[in-house]
Design a protein around this motif. Sequence first.
Motif, PDB file in Angstrom:
ATOM      1  N   ARG A 209      -2.482  -9.033  -5.470  1.00  0.00           N
ATOM      2  CA  ARG A 209      -1.699 -10.190  -5.869  1.00  0.00           C
ATOM      3  C   ARG A 209      -0.286 -10.223  -5.286  1.00  0.00           C
ATOM      4  O   ARG A 209       0.307 -11.297  -5.147  1.00  0.00           O
ATOM      5  CB  ARG A 209      -1.635 -10.263  -7.397  1.00  0.00           C
ATOM      6  CG  ARG A 209      -2.973 -10.609  -8.030  1.00  0.00           C
ATOM      7  CD  ARG A 209      -2.985 -10.417  -9.530  1.00  0.00           C
ATOM      8  NE  ARG A 209      -4.238 -10.923 -10.074  1.00  0.00           N
ATOM      9  CZ  ARG A 209      -4.419 -12.159 -10.538  1.00  0.00           C
ATOM     10  NH1 ARG A 209      -3.399 -13.020 -10.531  1.00  0.00           N
ATOM     11  NH2 ARG A 209      -5.588 -12.538 -11.002  1.00  0.00           N
ATOM     12  N   ILE A 210       0.288  -9.074  -4.973  1.00  0.00           N
ATOM     13  CA  ILE A 210       1.670  -9.024  -4.484  1.00  0.00           C
ATOM     14  C   ILE A 210       1.760  -8.368  -3.097  1.00  0.00           C
ATOM     15  O   ILE A 210       2.241  -8.971  -2.141  1.00  0.00           O
ATOM     16  CB  ILE A 210       2.582  -8.275  -5.475  1.00  0.00           C
ATOM     17  CG1 ILE A 210       2.576  -8.958  -6.854  1.00  0.00           C
ATOM     18  CG2 ILE A 210       4.008  -8.184  -4.918  1.00  0.00           C
ATOM     19  CD1 ILE A 210       3.207 -10.330  -6.887  1.00  0.00           C
ATOM     20  N   CYS A 211       1.297  -7.143  -2.990  1.00  0.00           N
ATOM     21  CA  CYS A 211       1.566  -6.357  -1.778  1.00  0.00           C
ATOM     22  C   CYS A 211       0.817  -6.862  -0.553  1.00  0.00           C
ATOM     23  O   CYS A 211       1.397  -6.942   0.542  1.00  0.00           O
ATOM     24  CB  CYS A 211       1.250  -4.884  -2.026  1.00  0.00           C
ATOM     25  SG  CYS A 211       2.269  -4.151  -3.320  1.00  0.00           S
ATOM     26  N   ALA A 212      -0.457  -7.194  -0.696  1.00  0.00           N
ATOM     27  CA  ALA A 212      -1.222  -7.654   0.462  1.00  0.00           C
ATOM     28  C   ALA A 212      -0.722  -9.004   0.983  1.00  0.00           C
ATOM     29  O   ALA A 212      -0.453  -9.145   2.186  1.00  0.00           O
ATOM     30  CB  ALA A 212      -2.711  -7.701   0.143  1.00  0.00           C
ATOM     31  N   PRO A 213      -0.561 -10.024   0.126  1.00  0.00           N
ATOM     32  CA  PRO A 213      -0.081 -11.300   0.663  1.00  0.00           C
ATOM     33  C   PRO A 213       1.331 -11.233   1.247  1.00  0.00           C
ATOM     34  O   PRO A 213       1.643 -11.978   2.179  1.00  0.00           O
ATOM     35  CB  PRO A 213      -0.148 -12.251  -0.538  1.00  0.00           C
ATOM     36  CG  PRO A 213      -0.300 -11.402  -1.740  1.00  0.00           C
ATOM     37  CD  PRO A 213      -0.965 -10.150  -1.295  1.00  0.00           C
ATOM     38  N   LEU A 214       2.170 -10.339   0.735  1.00  0.00           N
ATOM     39  CA  LEU A 214       3.527 -10.207   1.273  1.00  0.00           C
ATOM     40  C   LEU A 214       3.617  -9.187   2.412  1.00  0.00           C
ATOM     41  O   LEU A 214       4.697  -8.942   2.936  1.00  0.00           O
ATOM     42  CB  LEU A 214       4.507  -9.820   0.157  1.00  0.00           C
ATOM     43  CG  LEU A 214       4.770 -10.900  -0.899  1.00  0.00           C
ATOM     44  CD1 LEU A 214       5.767 -10.399  -1.936  1.00  0.00           C
ATOM     45  CD2 LEU A 214       5.255 -12.192  -0.255  1.00  0.00           C
ATOM     46  N   ARG A 215       2.476  -8.607   2.765  1.00  0.00           N
ATOM     47  CA  ARG A 215       2.405  -7.609   3.845  1.00  0.00           C
ATOM     48  C   ARG A 215       3.365  -6.450   3.568  1.00  0.00           C
ATOM     49  O   ARG A 215       4.315  -6.197   4.299  1.00  0.00           O
ATOM     50  CB  ARG A 215       2.676  -8.239   5.212  1.00  0.00           C
ATOM     51  CG  ARG A 215       1.707  -9.348   5.555  1.00  0.00           C
ATOM     52  CD  ARG A 215       1.576  -9.589   7.044  1.00  0.00           C
ATOM     53  NE  ARG A 215       2.830  -9.817   7.719  1.00  0.00           N
ATOM     54  CZ  ARG A 215       3.431 -11.003   7.824  1.00  0.00           C
ATOM     55  NH1 ARG A 215       2.885 -12.067   7.269  1.00  0.00           N
ATOM     56  NH2 ARG A 215       4.568 -11.133   8.475  1.00  0.00           N
ATOM     57  N   MET A 216       3.038  -5.725   2.478  1.00  0.00           N
ATOM     58  CA  MET A 216       3.788  -4.535   2.063  1.00  0.00           C
ATOM     59  C   MET A 216       2.831  -3.343   2.081  1.00  0.00           C
ATOM     60  O   MET A 216       2.409  -2.842   1.033  1.00  0.00           O
ATOM     61  CB  MET A 216       4.379  -4.755   0.664  1.00  0.00           C
ATOM     62  CG  MET A 216       5.344  -5.920   0.566  1.00  0.00           C
ATOM     63  SD  MET A 216       5.713  -6.427  -1.156  1.00  0.00           S
ATOM     64  CE  MET A 216       6.455  -4.931  -1.818  1.00  0.00           C
ATOM     65  N   PRO A 217       2.464  -2.835   3.252  1.00  0.00           N
ATOM     66  CA  PRO A 217       1.397  -1.832   3.346  1.00  0.00           C
ATOM     67  C   PRO A 217       1.760  -0.462   2.805  1.00  0.00           C
ATOM     68  O   PRO A 217       0.866   0.329   2.481  1.00  0.00           O
ATOM     69  CB  PRO A 217       1.120  -1.762   4.852  1.00  0.00           C
ATOM     70  CG  PRO A 217       2.414  -2.165   5.490  1.00  0.00           C
ATOM     71  CD  PRO A 217       2.976  -3.223   4.581  1.00  0.00           C
ATOM     72  N   ASP A 218       3.049  -0.166   2.695  1.00  0.00           N
ATOM     73  CA  ASP A 218       3.468   1.174   2.279  1.00  0.00           C
ATOM     74  C   ASP A 218       3.857   1.242   0.812  1.00  0.00           C
ATOM     75  O   ASP A 218       4.451   2.232   0.368  1.00  0.00           O
ATOM     76  CB  ASP A 218       4.641   1.651   3.143  1.00  0.00           C
ATOM     77  CG  ASP A 218       4.229   1.876   4.586  1.00  0.00           C
ATOM     78  OD1 ASP A 218       3.173   2.505   4.803  1.00  0.00           O
ATOM     79  OD2 ASP A 218       4.949   1.422   5.488  1.00  0.00           O
ATOM     80  N   THR A 219       3.535   0.202   0.044  1.00  0.00           N
ATOM     81  CA  THR A 219       3.879   0.168  -1.373  1.00  0.00           C
ATOM     82  C   THR A 219       2.636   0.473  -2.201  1.00  0.00           C
ATOM     83  O   THR A 219       1.620  -0.214  -2.086  1.00  0.00           O
ATOM     84  CB  THR A 219       4.446  -1.208  -1.757  1.00  0.00           C
ATOM     85  OG1 THR A 219       5.594  -1.474  -0.955  1.00  0.00           O
ATOM     86  CG2 THR A 219       4.837  -1.240  -3.228  1.00  0.00           C
ATOM     87  N   GLY A 220       2.702   1.518  -3.017  1.00  0.00           N
ATOM     88  CA  GLY A 220       1.564   1.908  -3.833  1.00  0.00           C
ATOM     89  C   GLY A 220       1.925   3.078  -4.725  1.00  0.00           C
ATOM     90  O   GLY A 220       3.086   3.489  -4.803  1.00  0.00           O
ATOM     91  N   PHE A 221       0.914   3.645  -5.370  1.00  0.00           N
ATOM     92  CA  PHE A 221       1.147   4.721  -6.327  1.00  0.00           C
ATOM     93  C   PHE A 221       0.964   6.113  -5.735  1.00  0.00           C
ATOM     94  O   PHE A 221       1.125   7.108  -6.435  1.00  0.00           O
ATOM     95  CB  PHE A 221       0.240   4.533  -7.544  1.00  0.00           C
ATOM     96  CG  PHE A 221       0.666   3.379  -8.408  1.00  0.00           C
ATOM     97  CD1 PHE A 221       1.757   3.484  -9.245  1.00  0.00           C
ATOM     98  CD2 PHE A 221      -0.013   2.169  -8.347  1.00  0.00           C
ATOM     99  CE1 PHE A 221       2.169   2.422 -10.024  1.00  0.00           C
ATOM    100  CE2 PHE A 221       0.386   1.094  -9.129  1.00  0.00           C
ATOM    101  CZ  PHE A 221       1.484   1.213  -9.968  1.00  0.00           C
TER     102      PHE A 221
END
Length: 393
Positions: A209-221
Amino acid sequence: MATGGFSIQRLTRLRARLDRLVEAGFVPGAVAVLARHGEVHVEAAGTLAFDGPGAAKPMDPGTICRLGSMSKPLVAACAMTLVEDGTLRLDDPVDDLLPELADMTVLADPAGPLDATVPADRPIAVRDLLTYTLGTGMVPAAPGTVPIADALREVGGDLPPDEWLGRLGALPLVHQPGERWMYDTAADVTGVLIARATGQSFGEALRERICAPLRMPDTGFSVPAAHLGRLATGYAAAADRVVDDPPDGAFSRPPAFESGGGGLVSTGSDFLRFAMAMAAGGTLDGQRVLSRPAVTLMTTDHLTSTQKAVSGFGPGYFDAMGWGFGLSVRTRRTGLGPSAGSYGWPGYWGTVWYNDPAEDLTAIFCLQRAHAGDQRQPLWHDLWTAVYQAIDD
């Protein structure tokens, strides 16, 4: 000379401040990412670590850092996507999805025994989670002095979400729902709510919902093994150069509990994309993740004067600040720093983000030292002064 509304000459003062933190041994490296009038400026100093392989790698906007509590705005944004698609309603009770928090009791005395309780006046609502007014949260107290503080500390740990929420729900609330702001726990509860509402893990929902559409590949747990060399070392607060969390430590593997309160890693570049989407009313590069009204709601101060008077980590905590959904909102300017209306939040490890609509400014800092994100520390007075004195239009 000025570009993007900044004096290039005056920005050297910001770089000098970062250099001093490195030269003093406070951190091995630091990054500042500033965006204004459509232009991005980066100031970076030092390396990913004092010793080992990271000592040869310069800090830059692609360095992976532990966000700590700077995770919280992302959690709230993800929850708002569920409000927008009709999965959640802000003023509905959470009882159906979080039955562990239904029919709660409340301490008769917040500092008193756990078995002296009264019924909750009303159910906990989704809005209470986002405004941190659900009735429980961080209780600053020395061990052995306040029973609920000890009990809440025992709830913590890397537990599966259902077990964690079961332990939390077995305790009484500290205050009545809606009575006052309490820090931290609400973000973790929101993550569990998102997971149950979507039928996904919280991390999967956040990514979709947030990271993929905004192209944030290095954001996660967690950090994939192939990218651990980009993760900066986390240092302890008490003494210089003491490692608290190495790259092969806690974030090198998926956690049992995906903590919305402080469990994400990201980069300056990734977080800039989220910050710019918020500044643009929920959209970036043609991808809308939130509506403009949703962003406005998130970044509006929702605390009443009565709630502010009894909340916070000390007297006057909310004198110049309010709380939106998962982030703070500046209510007045108190120095050479963020304007009234600025919103964002810092993190335990020394990360911080604020958008300042009045100045068309996004500012992100990435350090990696425990407790370094506390904005009351003198280092932040100096860094914010260095940012704002460079504005040149």
